[in-house]
Design a protein around this motif. Structure first.
Motif, PDB file in Angstrom:
ATOM      1  N   GLU A 136      31.379  29.996 -21.145  1.00 17.46           N
ATOM      2  CA  GLU A 136      30.897  28.799 -20.460  1.00 17.46           C
ATOM      3  C   GLU A 136      29.640  29.121 -19.656  1.00 17.46           C
ATOM      4  O   GLU A 136      29.335  30.282 -19.390  1.00 17.46           O
ATOM      5  N   GLN A 137      28.938  28.068 -19.244  1.00 14.13           N
ATOM      6  CA  GLN A 137      27.665  28.261 -18.552  1.00 14.13           C
ATOM      7  C   GLN A 137      27.803  29.008 -17.222  1.00 14.13           C
ATOM      8  O   GLN A 137      26.892  29.728 -16.822  1.00 14.13           O
ATOM      9  N   HIS A 167      24.311  30.648 -13.605  1.00 12.96           N
ATOM     10  CA  HIS A 167      24.311  29.394 -14.373  1.00 12.96           C
ATOM     11  C   HIS A 167      23.358  29.549 -15.557  1.00 12.96           C
ATOM     12  O   HIS A 167      22.145  29.467 -15.418  1.00 12.96           O
ATOM     13  N   TRP A 168      23.925  29.747 -16.747  1.00 13.61           N
ATOM     14  CA  TRP A 168      23.141  30.021 -17.946  1.00 13.61           C
ATOM     15  C   TRP A 168      22.726  28.738 -18.654  1.00 13.61           C
ATOM     16  O   TRP A 168      23.420  27.721 -18.609  1.00 13.61           O
ATOM     17  N   ILE A 169      21.601  28.824 -19.384  1.00 16.08           N
ATOM     18  CA  ILE A 169      21.214  27.786 -20.332  1.00 16.08           C
ATOM     19  C   ILE A 169      21.966  28.052 -21.629  1.00 16.08           C
ATOM     20  O   ILE A 169      22.051  29.201 -22.072  1.00 16.08           O
ATOM     21  N   PRO A 170      22.559  27.036 -22.266  1.00 16.64           N
ATOM     22  CA  PRO A 170      23.307  27.269 -23.511  1.00 16.64           C
ATOM     23  C   PRO A 170      22.428  27.913 -24.579  1.00 16.64           C
ATOM     24  O   PRO A 170      21.224  27.662 -24.669  1.00 16.64           O
ATOM     25  N   ILE A 195      26.247  31.332 -24.945  1.00 15.87           N
ATOM     26  CA  ILE A 195      26.651  30.412 -23.883  1.00 15.87           C
ATOM     27  C   ILE A 195      26.912  29.051 -24.525  1.00 15.87           C
ATOM     28  O   ILE A 195      26.020  28.470 -25.157  1.00 15.87           O
ATOM     29  N   SER A 196      28.138  28.595 -24.393  1.00 16.12           N
ATOM     30  CA  SER A 196      28.509  27.318 -25.020  1.00 16.12           C
ATOM     31  C   SER A 196      28.148  26.139 -24.124  1.00 16.12           C
ATOM     32  O   SER A 196      27.836  26.295 -22.947  1.00 16.12           O
ATOM     33  N   LEU A 197      28.208  24.949 -24.725  1.00 13.72           N
ATOM     34  CA  LEU A 197      28.004  23.707 -23.975  1.00 13.72           C
ATOM     35  C   LEU A 197      29.319  23.255 -23.358  1.00 13.72           C
ATOM     36  O   LEU A 197      30.395  23.497 -23.902  1.00 13.72           O
ATOM     37  N   ALA A 198      29.215  22.568 -22.245  1.00  9.71           N
ATOM     38  CA  ALA A 198      30.412  22.038 -21.610  1.00  9.71           C
ATOM     39  C   ALA A 198      31.047  20.965 -22.493  1.00  9.71           C
ATOM     40  O   ALA A 198      30.380  20.342 -23.325  1.00  9.71           O
ATOM     41  N   VAL A 199      32.336  20.774 -22.310  1.00 11.56           N
ATOM     42  CA  VAL A 199      33.046  19.741 -23.059  1.00 11.56           C
ATOM     43  C   VAL A 199      32.712  18.369 -22.465  1.00 11.56           C
ATOM     44  O   VAL A 199      32.866  18.166 -21.258  1.00 11.56           O
ATOM     45  N   ASP A 243      22.007  25.397 -32.428  1.00 12.51           N
ATOM     46  CA  ASP A 243      23.178  25.799 -33.212  1.00 12.51           C
ATOM     47  C   ASP A 243      24.454  25.822 -32.390  1.00 12.51           C
ATOM     48  O   ASP A 243      25.522  26.174 -32.905  1.00 12.51           O
ATOM     49  N   ILE A 244      24.360  25.493 -31.112  1.00 13.01           N
ATOM     50  CA  ILE A 244      25.514  25.569 -30.232  1.00 13.01           C
ATOM     51  C   ILE A 244      26.199  24.206 -30.171  1.00 13.01           C
ATOM     52  O   ILE A 244      25.584  23.201 -29.821  1.00 13.01           O
ATOM     53  N   VAL A 245      27.498  24.177 -30.514  1.00 14.37           N
ATOM     54  CA  VAL A 245      28.296  22.964 -30.503  1.00 14.37           C
ATOM     55  C   VAL A 245      29.430  23.142 -29.505  1.00 14.37           C
ATOM     56  O   VAL A 245      30.129  24.163 -29.520  1.00 14.37           O
TER      57      VAL A 245
END
Length: 311
Positions: free
Chosen positions: A3-4, A43-46, A72-76, A146-148
């Motif tokens: 997560e971020q 706090h990362w950028i995805p 780093i994934s995107l938040a739900v 490419d990050i989902v």
């Protein structure tokens, strides 16, 4: 995948200062160790990341460690639950989005839903291209490159059927007191003909998306009616008001005895109720002066003068 705002951890020299570096040597962030354990939140950028760490002890910096690769994934996202029952074209409120750059996808029971998306920033509003079915389980994902993200928590709701379509009667047209109404609706629903005050007049089943129904009206005149449909106990909104005319039934003149009397009274039946205006015409469509009896579905007509020899 992380997560971020995930917590980084590691081991180091006691009470060292640990720095996380980009590949070009620039510093992402730094954290002091407690004992031999260091932790840090950033706090990362995805997206895909390549980072290294160094430690500083008594002002002396170590050589960088090996490159660590991670994502780093995107938040739900979050989908707002609509009221019960939801509208057939219910707009969904979607929040928790990363930025305007993300692509948002809506799924109903695992199948992609087409529609129109509006909004920007961390929220969007989604309206389906087709009416929602009766039962719905909605999930949403967001994608950046490419990050989902993982799918959102499912939101379940029941939707109203859409307003059915009324083909006959057509606006402003004339019809007999008994005629067939028709239109389209949702398969396996029931269409209900309504008065403008909401009173139910008649109902018919929808079969294969089509419905037909014969109704006998009590009185001629101008009518204002609406239509709705019911699917598994859930009513649609009433449709637009349709205005049309109902003609009185065709009256019948009973043949008099042959030969008729010069002042023969004629019997007329099938006269409608209410304020009915009757007129008698000859074979040349010329009005015949005379009077009708005043009440009932059967009336007597007495001409003002004797009949001609042939009438």
């Amino acid at each position: 995948y992380y997560e971020q705002d995930f917590e980084m951890t590691g081991r180091c020299h006691p009470n060292a200062l640990v720095k996380v570096l980009n590949l070009d040597g620039s510093v992402v962030g730094s954290w002091w160790a407690i004992g031999t354990l260091w932790t840090g939140i950033y706090h990362w950028i995805p997206g895909f990341k390549q980072k290294r760490v160094v430690q500083v002890v008594n002002g002396v910096e170590s050589a960088p460690g090996p490159v660590r690769h991670f994502y780093i994934s995107l938040a739900v996202p979050v989908v707002g639950k609509p009221a019960h029952p939801a509208e057939s074209d219910q707009m969904l409120e979607i929040t928790g989005l990363y930025s305007e750059a993300v692509a948002v996808r809506v799924y109903n029971q695992g199948h992609a839903v087409t529609g129109h998306m509006t909004g920007s920033g961390s929220s969007r509003q989604f309206v389906p291209a087709q009416p929602w079915p009766h039962e719905n389980r909605i999930t949403v994902t967001q994608q950046l490159g490419d990050i989902v993200s993982n799918p959102s928590t499912p939101v379940d709701f029941i939707a109203r059927p859409p307003v059915p379509q009324l083909i006959d009667p057509a606006e402003g047209e004339y019809y007999p007191l008994k005629f067939e109404l028709s239109g389209t609706g949702v398969p396996d629903a029931t269409v209900v003909l309504l008065d403008t005050d909401g009173e139910r007049i008649a109902s018919w089943p929808v079969q294969g998306g089509q419905w037909y129904g014969i109704h006998t009206w009590s009185a001629p005149g101008f009518k204002h009616k609406q239509l709705m449909q019911v699917r598994q106990g859930i009513e649609s909104r009433p449709g637009p008001v349709r205005g049309f005319y109902l003609r009185p039934d065709r009256v019948e003149i009973l043949p008099p005895t042959n030969p008729a009397m010069p002042a023969q009274a004629l019997t007329v039946r099938h006269v409608g109720s209410g304020n009915v205006l009757l007129a008698m015409f000859d074979e040349n469509d010329q009005s015949v002066p005379g009077v009708f009896s005043e009440e009932g579905s059967i009336r007597q007509f007495i001409a003002s003068k004797n009949w001609a020899k042939v009438n």
